[in-house]
Design a protein around this motif. Structure first.
Motif, PDB file in Angstrom:
ATOM      1  N   THR A   1       5.118  -4.362   2.409  1.00 42.32           N
ATOM      2  CA  THR A   1       4.685  -4.306   1.011  1.00 42.32           C
ATOM      3  C   THR A   1       3.733  -5.464   0.730  1.00 42.32           C
TER       4      THR A   1
ATOM      5  N   GLU B   1      -1.455   9.762  -5.539  1.00 45.74           N
ATOM      6  CA  GLU B   1      -1.827   9.069  -6.761  1.00 45.74           C
ATOM      7  C   GLU B   1      -2.878   8.002  -6.491  1.00 45.74           C
ATOM      8  N   ASP B   2      -2.701   7.285  -5.363  1.00 44.24           N
ATOM      9  CA  ASP B   2      -3.706   6.278  -5.015  1.00 44.24           C
ATOM     10  C   ASP B   2      -5.065   6.926  -4.770  1.00 44.24           C
TER      11      ASP B   2
ATOM     12  N   GLU C   1       1.127  -3.410 -12.418  1.00 42.39           N
ATOM     13  CA  GLU C   1       0.804  -2.133 -11.776  1.00 42.39           C
ATOM     14  C   GLU C   1       0.409  -2.260 -10.316  1.00 42.39           C
TER      15      GLU C   1
ATOM     16  N   LYS D   1      -5.407  -2.156  -7.648  1.00 42.28           N
ATOM     17  CA  LYS D   1      -6.028  -0.848  -7.779  1.00 42.28           C
ATOM     18  C   LYS D   1      -7.379  -0.856  -7.055  1.00 42.28           C
TER      19      LYS D   1
ATOM     20  N   HIS E   1      -2.910  -3.860   0.532  1.00 45.77           N
ATOM     21  CA  HIS E   1      -1.787  -3.007   0.106  1.00 45.77           C
ATOM     22  C   HIS E   1      -1.655  -1.801   1.028  1.00 45.77           C
TER      23      HIS E   1
ATOM     24  N   TRP F   1       3.481  11.080  -2.364  1.00 48.07           N
ATOM     25  CA  TRP F   1       3.111  11.117  -3.782  1.00 48.07           C
ATOM     26  C   TRP F   1       2.301   9.888  -4.162  1.00 48.07           C
ATOM     27  N   GLU F   2       2.738   8.728  -3.671  1.00 47.51           N
ATOM     28  CA  GLU F   2       2.004   7.501  -3.974  1.00 47.51           C
ATOM     29  C   GLU F   2       0.607   7.538  -3.368  1.00 47.51           C
ATOM     30  N   GLN F   3       0.500   8.086  -2.137  1.00 49.77           N
ATOM     31  CA  GLN F   3      -0.814   8.198  -1.525  1.00 49.77           C
ATOM     32  C   GLN F   3      -1.721   9.135  -2.317  1.00 49.77           C
TER      33      GLN F   3
ATOM     34  N   GLN G   1       8.002  10.297  -1.440  1.00 47.11           N
ATOM     35  CA  GLN G   1       7.519   9.281  -2.375  1.00 47.11           C
ATOM     36  C   GLN G   1       6.237   8.638  -1.872  1.00 47.11           C
ATOM     37  N   GLU G   2       6.178   8.389  -0.548  1.00 37.99           N
ATOM     38  CA  GLU G   2       4.961   7.803   0.011  1.00 37.99           C
ATOM     39  C   GLU G   2       3.781   8.763  -0.110  1.00 37.99           C
TER      40      GLU G   2
END
Length: 366
Positions: A346, A157-158, A314, A317, A337, A153-155, A150-151
């Motif tokens: 977090t 996406e980021d 969200e 960003k 973040h 994937w989040e990275q 998940q991390e």
């Protein structure tokens, strides 16, 4: 049965094997008694010596009776081997069904799903023995893998959002530069044209530096050191005085003693939050540091306009500016973040009921 499930593997196997062997020996003894009673119904032959000195010739068994008696003797000999061996076999079968079958099945299922890159499942708590401990360890490993995925994937996406935002925000400066260069090529350039060229070139350079700083943060190692809360309080107070000298500010540090965290990452995140709060505060800025659930939590609150609803939904960003100030790229909250994630924490944003904005950055105590 429940007691056996709670026993360790060695003890459970000893209990089952001992019980099955004892049962098999009891059955063997019962078998001998039954066979002896059956044999008593057949003549054994031979001579009987009586007390008065006379001898009596006993009835001899027939050939058919002799064959039956020999079969009984052979059956008894065979039972002496079969029943104890069967008891051991039954113990092994029971041991497998009671202690091994469920955890092996669960581990096999978990292994197959992980090989198929499916981590959306859980390993049940099977037992309290060694295999139960292995299952619990397997579940911890699965959860860690899921979190790591998940991390990642989040990275990813980021990074996509970062690249998209970077490309979007560069579009206007590049267009201006192209127009300015065209004017210069046409001989229509004046001092304002050259000033604009220098200004937008510097702006693009700052954009690139902002991108590089984010990439450096993602690769930044976490090095924990022993930090006293009094030292952190002094650093926070000095940062507030430097970044928000005209505001009514308070710095509150609740815990005492010391903690373990990355000093540089903490101060970098604190400077970002305090700087962001100072930009939007009207009169007041407050900083609160406390411990909660194994984490150090830094909260910066201001009495400004609050965070936009989209940012609350969200999260921060890259290049997410709250106004059109060209000198700020909106990277402070996003950088914080990233730093919080690096430190196992977090960043939470909210608009308190009384107005203003509150940003809480947590850092896992190492």
């Amino acid at each position: 049965m429940e007691r056996l499930k709670k026993m360790g593997l060695k003890r459970a196997f000893f209990v089952l094997s001992s019980g099955c062997v004892v049962i098999s020996l009891c059955l063997l003894l019962l078998l001998f008694v039954c066979c002896e009673k059956v044999q008593d119904n057949y003549p054994s032959g031979g001579i009987e010596f009586r007390a008065d000195g006379t001898n009596v010739l006993l009835q001899q068994p027939t050939k058919e009776q002799q064959r039956i008696l020999r079969m009984i003797d052979g059956f008894q000999l065979f039972a002496c081997i079969l029943l104890p061996a069967g008891g051991i076999g039954a113990a092994g079968l029971l041991f497998y069904r009671i202690k091994l079958k469920a955890p092996i099945s669960v581990l096999k299922m978990g292994t197959e799903r992980i090989l198929n890159r499916d981590l959306d499942f859980s390993i049940p708590d099977i037992s309290e023995d060694e295999l139960g401990q292995i299952c619990r360890g397997f579940e911890i490993m699965r959860a860690e893998l899921l979190q790591a995925n998940q991390e990642l994937w989040e990275q990813a996406e980021d990074r996509k959002r970062l690249n998209a935002a970077f490309s979007h925000d560069l579009r206007n400066p590049v267009a201006v530069l192209k127009g300015t260069v065209k004017l210069i090529q046409q001989g229509k350039g004046d001092q304002r044209t050259f000033d604009r060229l220098a200004s937008y070139t510097l702006r693009i350079e700052n954009y690139v530096e902002a991108m590089s700083s984010i990439q450096r943060m993602e690769q930044l190692p976490v090095r924990a050191v022993e930090c006293t809360y009094s030292m952190l309080e002094t650093e926070l107070a000095d940062t507030v005085k430097f970044l928000a000298p005209a505001l009514e500010s308070t710095v509150t540090v609740e815990p005492r003693g010391s903690t373990r965290l990355d000093y540089g990452i903490f101060l970098n995140a604190a400077e970002n939050l305090i700087s962001n709060g100072a930009r939007f505060a009207v009169k007041k800025l407050s900083v609160l540091l406390k411990e909660k659930d194994g984490r150090v939590v830094l909260t910066v609150m201001d009495d400004g306009i609050g965070f936009p609803l989209q940012m609350l939904r969200e999260g921060p960003k890259p290049f997410g500016k709250m106004n059109e100030d060209a000198e700020h790229f909106g990277m402070g909250l996003y950088s914080t973040h990233v730093l919080c994630l690096k430190h196992g924490g977090t960043l939470k944003l909210e608009n308190p009921a009384g107005g203003g904005a509150a940003a809480a950055a947590s850092f896992r105590i190492i």
